[in-house]
Design an enzyme around this catalytic site. Structure first.
Site, PDB file in Angstrom:
ATOM      1  N   LYS A   1      56.856  50.995  39.227  1.00 50.51           N
ATOM      2  CA  LYS A   1      56.735  51.629  40.510  1.00 50.51           C
ATOM      3  C   LYS A   1      57.609  52.666  40.927  1.00 50.51           C
ATOM      4  O   LYS A   1      57.239  53.170  41.995  1.00 50.51           O
ATOM      5  CB  LYS A   1      57.154  50.244  41.338  1.00 50.51           C
ATOM      6  CG  LYS A   1      55.996  49.266  41.582  1.00 50.51           C
ATOM      7  CD  LYS A   1      56.146  48.253  42.730  1.00 50.51           C
ATOM      8  CE  LYS A   1      55.076  47.314  42.816  1.00 50.51           C
ATOM      9  NZ  LYS A   1      55.389  46.509  44.158  1.00 50.51           N
TER      10      LYS A   1
ATOM     11  N   LYS B   1      45.282  47.553  35.229  1.00 54.77           N
ATOM     12  CA  LYS B   1      45.307  46.330  36.092  1.00 54.77           C
ATOM     13  C   LYS B   1      44.533  46.720  37.318  1.00 54.77           C
ATOM     14  O   LYS B   1      44.990  47.682  38.088  1.00 54.77           O
ATOM     15  CB  LYS B   1      46.703  45.966  36.286  1.00 54.77           C
ATOM     16  CG  LYS B   1      46.904  44.572  36.934  1.00 54.77           C
ATOM     17  CD  LYS B   1      48.388  44.455  37.070  1.00 54.77           C
ATOM     18  CE  LYS B   1      48.954  45.128  38.210  1.00 54.77           C
ATOM     19  NZ  LYS B   1      50.422  44.760  38.375  1.00 54.77           N
TER      20      LYS B   1
ATOM     21  N   LYS C   1      46.131  46.753  44.253  1.00 52.34           N
ATOM     22  CA  LYS C   1      45.923  47.184  45.698  1.00 52.34           C
ATOM     23  C   LYS C   1      46.436  48.879  46.054  1.00 52.34           C
ATOM     24  O   LYS C   1      45.911  49.301  46.755  1.00 52.34           O
ATOM     25  CB  LYS C   1      47.100  46.556  46.274  1.00 52.34           C
ATOM     26  CG  LYS C   1      46.947  45.050  46.487  1.00 52.34           C
ATOM     27  CD  LYS C   1      48.181  44.405  46.946  1.00 52.34           C
ATOM     28  CE  LYS C   1      48.015  42.856  47.196  1.00 52.34           C
ATOM     29  NZ  LYS C   1      49.467  42.119  47.349  1.00 52.34           N
TER      30      LYS C   1
HETATM   31  P1  AMP Z   1      50.894  41.194  44.241  1.00 52.88           P
HETATM   32  O1  AMP Z   1      49.711  41.879  44.982  1.00 52.88           O
HETATM   33  O2  AMP Z   1      51.682  41.989  43.293  1.00 52.88           O
HETATM   34  O3  AMP Z   1      51.911  40.479  45.453  1.00 52.88           O
HETATM   35  O4  AMP Z   1      50.579  39.706  43.255  1.00 52.88           O
HETATM   36  C1  AMP Z   1      50.338  38.710  43.949  1.00 52.88           C
HETATM   37  C2  AMP Z   1      49.810  37.756  42.780  1.00 52.88           C
HETATM   38  O5  AMP Z   1      48.354  37.999  42.173  1.00 52.88           O
HETATM   39  C3  AMP Z   1      50.860  37.554  41.608  1.00 52.88           C
HETATM   40  O6  AMP Z   1      50.607  36.301  41.097  1.00 52.88           O
HETATM   41  C4  AMP Z   1      50.098  38.324  40.600  1.00 52.88           C
HETATM   42  O7  AMP Z   1      50.657  38.229  39.223  1.00 52.88           O
HETATM   43  C5  AMP Z   1      48.565  38.462  40.803  1.00 52.88           C
HETATM   44  N1  AMP Z   1      47.908  39.404  40.443  1.00 52.88           N
HETATM   45  C6  AMP Z   1      48.152  40.680  40.798  1.00 52.88           C
HETATM   46  N2  AMP Z   1      47.180  41.691  40.113  1.00 52.88           N
HETATM   47  C7  AMP Z   1      46.562  40.902  39.372  1.00 52.88           C
HETATM   48  C8  AMP Z   1      45.491  41.297  38.471  1.00 52.88           C
HETATM   49  N3  AMP Z   1      44.876  42.484  38.626  1.00 52.88           N
HETATM   50  N4  AMP Z   1      45.096  40.099  37.725  1.00 52.88           N
HETATM   51  C9  AMP Z   1      45.587  38.874  37.919  1.00 52.88           C
HETATM   52  N5  AMP Z   1      46.533  38.536  38.674  1.00 52.88           N
HETATM   53  C10 AMP Z   1      47.094  39.553  39.590  1.00 52.88           C
END
Ligand code: AMP
Ligand code: TRP
Length: 355
Positions: free
Chosen positions: A115, A217, A220
């Site tokens: 990041k 991955k 967002k």
């Molecule tokens: P975040 O959007 O970073 O706050 O992630 C929220 C949750 O979604 C966390 O448990 C992450 O590990 C999961 N997550 C985010 N991106 C992915 C992805 N591409 N595949 C699977 N899980 C994800």
């Protein structure tokens, strides 16, 4: 785990649209855990601001993430749903943990490196200590289980390291005050105040990849909207994104081994399996030998059928922002009652005079 009260905690950052990775890797799996554990699900707005967020976009995104939790089937009455900044104990415990965590541990965190990018000097101090705040989120409730996607594994290891160091450094006070729970650390039986939290990283979709590049991955922050399916996408957008998803020219194999070295094919099979609640093997047993021209429409139908009821319910919740705020406020009050007690005990253990 010894005798800690079993409890689930997890969270998503309100830093943009929720996507299929968040849904399959996290939120949808939380729904199933509600029958087995008392659960706390948080919209982690203090984590989101470790990179600049437009204030009104942050308000919208916070309500959107909360709406997604409710739409997915989280029961905010039986469990707890709230936004992090409403419970100041998270920030307070994060400070105490900033004094437990070692710089060497933080320096190993790959998410910070990703990041912050090349210009580390320009990253916020908050981004650097982000994992200590995450440990505080979890340990303010002495949560024993944390369901997340694969990318959070390292942060959860750090959470265990912080808990273990705290338990070790303050062992005498924990025992003296009778605040410990018997637990095994290595070979030893000790009295720990914080549990060593178990990550729950399971199922076929713990790492959903970009639809445009099977080695990245789904995220967002990807500039290409075609790379992800957002929970707010309509049926046409979902179908179009799956139709345009990158693939290779071969058909689907009948066995898992045939997906090796084919990240895009592997990703689409994983998504199908997670949406259908089946294993990858079962999906390949059905589709092995078929072309993507047949598999993609089947996947698009399945994705639309599973996601559109969720996005419809999300829109209903979003039409009533005051209703969402009431849920978050009520959740925060109940969360705070638990967190405040943990923090008071933590301070007493550390020798910080209070009350
Ligand atoms: P975040 O959007 O970073 O706050 O992630 C929220 C949750 O979604 C966390 O448990 C992450 O590990 C999961 N997550 C985010 N991106 C992915 C992805 N591409 N595949 C699977 N899980 C994800
Ligand atoms: N760091 C997590 C992510 O980006 C979000 C998060 C913050 C979290 N606090 C948490 C997840 C506590 C689980 C438990 O995905």
């Amino acid at each position: 785990m010894a005798d800690f009260t079993q409890r689930v905690f997890s969270g998503v950052q309100p830093s943009g649209n929720l996507h299929l990775g968040n849904y399959l890797g996290a939120v949808r799996r939380w729904v199933a855990l509600q029958d087995s554990y008392p659960c706390i699900f948080c919209v982690v707005d203090l984590h989101a601001i470790t990179v600049y967020q437009d204030p009104s976009a942050l308000e919208t995104a916070t309500r959107e993430v909360a709406a997604a939790y409710l739409a997915a089937g989280i029961d905010a009455k039986a469990h707890i749903v709230f936004n992090q900044s409403r419970v100041p104990e998270h920030a307070e415990l994060a400070w105490l943990f900033n004094c437990v965590v070692r710089l060497g541990w933080l320096n190993r965190m790959t998410q910070f490196k990703d990041k912050a990018g090349k210009d580390r000097e320009a990253a916020s101090a908050g981004l650097y200590v982000y994992p200590a705040l995450m440990a505080a989120d979890i340990l303010a409730y002495r949560a024993t289980h944390v369901p997340v996607g694969e990318d959070q594994k390292q942060h959860l290891e750090l959470t265990r390291d912080i808990a273990a160091k705290f338990n070790h450094d303050y062992a005498a006070r924990i025992a003296e005050r009778g605040l410990g729970v018997p637990m095994t650390m290595g070979e030893q039986e000790v009295q720990g105040f914080f549990p060593l939290t178990e990550p729950l990283i399971e199922g076929p979709a713990t790492r959903v990849m970009s639809l445009r590049d099977g080695t990245k991955k789904m995220s967002k922050s990807d500039p290409s909207d075609l790379s992800r399916i957002n929970l707010t996408d309509d049926e046409d957008q979902i179908s179009k994104k799956i139709r345009k998803a990158k693939t290779d020219p071969d058909g689907l194999p009948s066995e898992l081994a045939g997906l090796a070295g084919r990240p895009e094919a592997d990703n689409l099979v994983g998504i199908y399996a997670a949406l259908a609640g089946r294993s990858r093997e079962a999906v390949l047993a059905e589709f092995g030998g078929r072309q993507f021209s047949e598999f993609k429409p089947a996947l698009a139908d399945l994705a639309v059928a599973s996601l559109s009821p969720v996005s419809a319910r999300m829109r209903e919740h979003l039409a009533d922002p005051a209703g969402i705020d009431a849920v978050l406020r009520d959740g925060a009050e109940r969360a705070r009652a638990i967190a405040a007690e943990t923090i008071a005990q933590t301070k007493a253990i550390m020798g910080l005079l209070n009350d």
